[in-house]
Enzyme design. Structure first.
Site, PDB file in Angstrom:
ATOM      1  N   HIS A  39       0.938  -1.279  -0.021  1.00 25.40           N
ATOM      2  CA  HIS A  39       0.079   0.040   0.057  1.00 25.40           C
ATOM      3  C   HIS A  39       0.983   1.238  -0.007  1.00 25.40           C
ATOM      4  O   HIS A  39       0.550   2.139  -0.861  1.00 25.40           O
ATOM      5  CB  HIS A  39      -0.866   0.035   1.224  1.00 25.40           C
ATOM      6  N   GLU A  40       1.939   1.197   0.927  1.00 23.77           N
ATOM      7  CA  GLU A  40       2.634   2.397   1.005  1.00 23.77           C
ATOM      8  C   GLU A  40       3.351   2.713  -0.335  1.00 23.77           C
ATOM      9  O   GLU A  40       3.567   3.707  -0.864  1.00 23.77           O
ATOM     10  CB  GLU A  40       3.720   2.277   2.164  1.00 23.77           C
ATOM     11  N   HIS A  61       1.661   4.533  -3.124  1.00 28.69           N
ATOM     12  CA  HIS A  61       1.880   5.982  -3.240  1.00 28.69           C
ATOM     13  C   HIS A  61       3.015   6.430  -3.957  1.00 28.69           C
ATOM     14  O   HIS A  61       2.843   7.306  -4.859  1.00 28.69           O
ATOM     15  CB  HIS A  61       1.996   6.430  -1.910  1.00 28.69           C
TER      16      HIS A  61
END
Length: 635
Positions: free
Chosen positions: A430-431, A434
């Site tokens: 998820h990170e 970004h």
């Protein structure tokens, strides 16, 4: 979002954690300033491949850099003949054959910093699609550089420090001019990771007027900010962008999301040499015996500080990164070697997968040495395990191409013993996503194109979607549901309001649900579930490859899972700066048209229509209009 909902790249917390935060670092989260009130507004237009009619229709052979940049430039001139602009030097040809060229509008030789134009040129040399947020109002007659009655850059930095309560010490501040027009670096400043910067630019305000501002860049560790402060008053903040979107390896192998899904195993030489030519433990200049290489550098960061090169990381001269870990181990620092190794493995594996799907050097990926393949190097990802600047979350900072990304993984305190976020792959993925979405949207040189509320929400949704797609299991079907962050948060059902599901009973969220939402993670959960519908429609049509990387035929993934991921990634590069969900939908449809000549148009439209983004869906700043209509020519 942790820290008073301020970190653009943060994972987002369960409500119980938001209500009772346990530990935070020095940063904006401890202040009364809410950066959400300073988000840039959403104003981009997107002309999709169906709507666009090329005013530059000549085909070029061979397809050269000069030709596609000239084609794109001519389109901008044709669409807005009175505008002045410059070419942003980050154009490239994507793995799907579509060239991407970005432009920035100027006035009196100064950038209009949120006036962007992105042009996508097809393989035939013709305009494929484009989007823009160029300013169409009246440009001020007076050149501000002639009269020079605006505040000086030091006053702008002081105003920023006061308005956002940054706690930067400016007693010894001085300026140093750079080569760019009205651009300065600050010296003698304490309280920042690196020297702050300021550049005089225009900004289109939410009311449509044009303001002369100082763009002040301050990296204060927990937030990496671009602040647009009025150049006349030195006090009024018109907008803020936050870049933070908070050998043998014994690890949970790729596809195992967390310790509940399987055991740790020893994996030898796990890198993909086509994506990591120097392996994971070399940067083209040096070979390492620790968790450092071309794609990332992983270490412990117990103090939560910004320095990392001298921080602890495990070292193994025989390259045996095998360290003990058990679910009952405590305290967390007792298994820090295993934590760092797991984080290094997951981030590198994801780098290699994204590379095969098109996120390469030219597209702005994260590598120290780009090996002569384009893009800007010197930007591996700084991977901090057990970061002491917070708990119960994670975040990622994405500066423009050529500057390292920074991931912070925290300890989660919602269980006994505590849990380490590095062992939940979905959080790491998820990170890292970004970084992917921020580099692709608007071009690698522009990291402020997911800052509006809806685009920022999609930034969170892409992270959830990619993490979920990667954890699919061999026996999963269209009716399989998934949660996010369940293990780390010790929360049944995870940290989102509903599981990701193709059932409207299990997950009732649709596009019009956004009318009741004003927080990026909640918006992201809606977008992620739309993409989950897309994922399963394509899997049902093309099957599912359960291997760790895709197989291709003529550049197209042969299965539905990796095809969905590829189309989502390609769509990021096509869409305009700060898109809304309707524009992002159109970009995914265009991505399929570019990659497969629209072979999946029916499946894509059905997925979007089911969740309210069918033909006729509309974005308005005050409300969204939903539609469940599939176009008559789609199926």
């Amino acid at each position: 979002m942790m820290r008073g909902l301020l970190l653009a790249g943060a994972l987002g917390l369960p409500l119980a954690v938001l209500a009772h935060p346990t530990h935070h670092a020095h940063g904006l989260q401890r202040r009364t300033v809410d950066l959400n009130s300073f988000r840039l507004h959403q104003a981009a237009k997107y002309i999709n491949a169906t709507e666009s009619s090329s005013d530059v229709s000549s085909s070029f052979s061979p397809f050269t850099e000069q030709s596609y940049v000239e084609t794109a430039t001519q389109l901008v001139k044709n669409i807005l003949p009175d505008a002045t602009f410059r070419v942003v030097k980050d154009h490239y040809i994507g793995s799907n054959g579509v060239a991407h060229v970005n432009f920035r509008q100027t006035a009196h030789g100064l950038d209009i910093d949120n006036a962007d134009f992105n042009v996508n040129v097809g393989k035939n040399g013709k305009i494929f699609s484009y989007g823009h947020s160029f300013y169409t109002g009246k440009i001020p007659d007076a050149n501000p550089l002639t009269k020079r009655d605006y505040t000086d850059p030091v006053a702008a930095l002081r105003g920023t420090n006061e308005a956002l309560q940054l706690s930067i010490t400016l007693d010894q501040v001085s300026t140093e001019a750079t080569e760019d027009k009205e651009s300065f670096n600050f010296k003698g400043v304490s309280g920042t990771v690196s020297d702050p910067k300021a550049q005089l630019v225009y900004l289109v305000k939410e009311d449509g007027s044009l303001a002369l501002t100082w763009k002040v860049e301050t990296d204060i560790d927990s937030n990496w900010l671009l602040t647009y402060i009025d150049a006349n008053t030195g006090k009024d903040v018109h907008g803020v962008v936050d870049y933070v979107a908070e050998a043998d390896y014994q690890v949970y192998a790729w596809g195992i999301n967390d310790p509940t899904e399987g055991p740790r195993t020893v994996i030898s030489d796990p890198w993909d040499s086509s994506a990591s030519a120097f392996t994971w433990i070399s940067d083209g200049e040096n070979n390492y015996t620790t968790t450092r290489g071309n794609n990332g550098i992983a270490q412990s960061n117990p103090t939560g500080g910004s320095q990392y090169l001298k921080n602890y990381r495990p070292d193994s001269p025989d390259l045996k990164f095998q360290y003990p870990y058990s679910l009952n181990a405590t305290p967390p620092e007792s298994y820090i070697d295993a934590s760092i190794t797991q984080l290094f493995y997951t981030a590198n594996t994801y780098h290699d997968l994204l590379y095969t799907l098109g996120f390469n050097e030219e597209a702005g990926n994260f590598q120290y040495d780009n090996n002569g393949k384009g893009g800007a190097g010197n930007d591996y990802v700084i991977l901090n395990a057990q970061d002491g600047s917070g708990t119960n979350n994670a975040n990622f900072a994405t500066p423009p191409d050529g500057q390292p990304g920074r991931m912070r993984m925290y300890i989660w305190t919602e269980s006994q013993p505590y849990r380490d976020g590095s062992f939940e792959a979905g959080i790491v993925i998820h990170e890292y996503t970004h970084g992917l979405s921020n580099r692709l949207t608007g071009g690698p040189a522009n990291s402020r194109c997911l800052n509006a509320l809806e685009s920022g929400g999609m930034g969170e949704g892409w992270g959830d979607f990619m993490a979920t797609a990667i954890r699919l299991k061999a026996g999963d079907t269209h009716s399989t549901d998934y949660t996010m962050g369940e293990w780390a948060a010790n929360k049944k059902g995870g940290i989102r309001a509903y599981p990701f599901s193709t059932s409207l009973e299990t997950n009732p969220l649709t596009y019009t649900s956004l009318n009741e939402l004003d927080e990026v993670h909640a918006i992201g959960a809606v977008w992620a579930n739309v993409l989950y519908e897309l994922l399963w429609n394509l899997i049902d049509k093309h099957g599912k490859n359960d291997g760790p990387k895709p197989e291709f035929k003529d550049g197209v993934p042969t299965d539905g899972k990796y095809l969905a991921m590829k189309l989502v990634i390609d769509g990021m590069a096509l869409q305009p700066c700060n898109p809304n969900c309707v524009q992002a939908r159109d970009a995914i449809l265009d991505a399929d048209k570019a990659l497969t000549d629209g072979a999946n148009k029916c499946e894509i439209w059905k997925a979007f229509a089911k969740r309210g983004l069918g033909e006729g869906a509309e974005y308005h700043a005050s409300r969204r209009v939903g539609s469940d209509k599939v176009p008559s020519d789609a199926c």
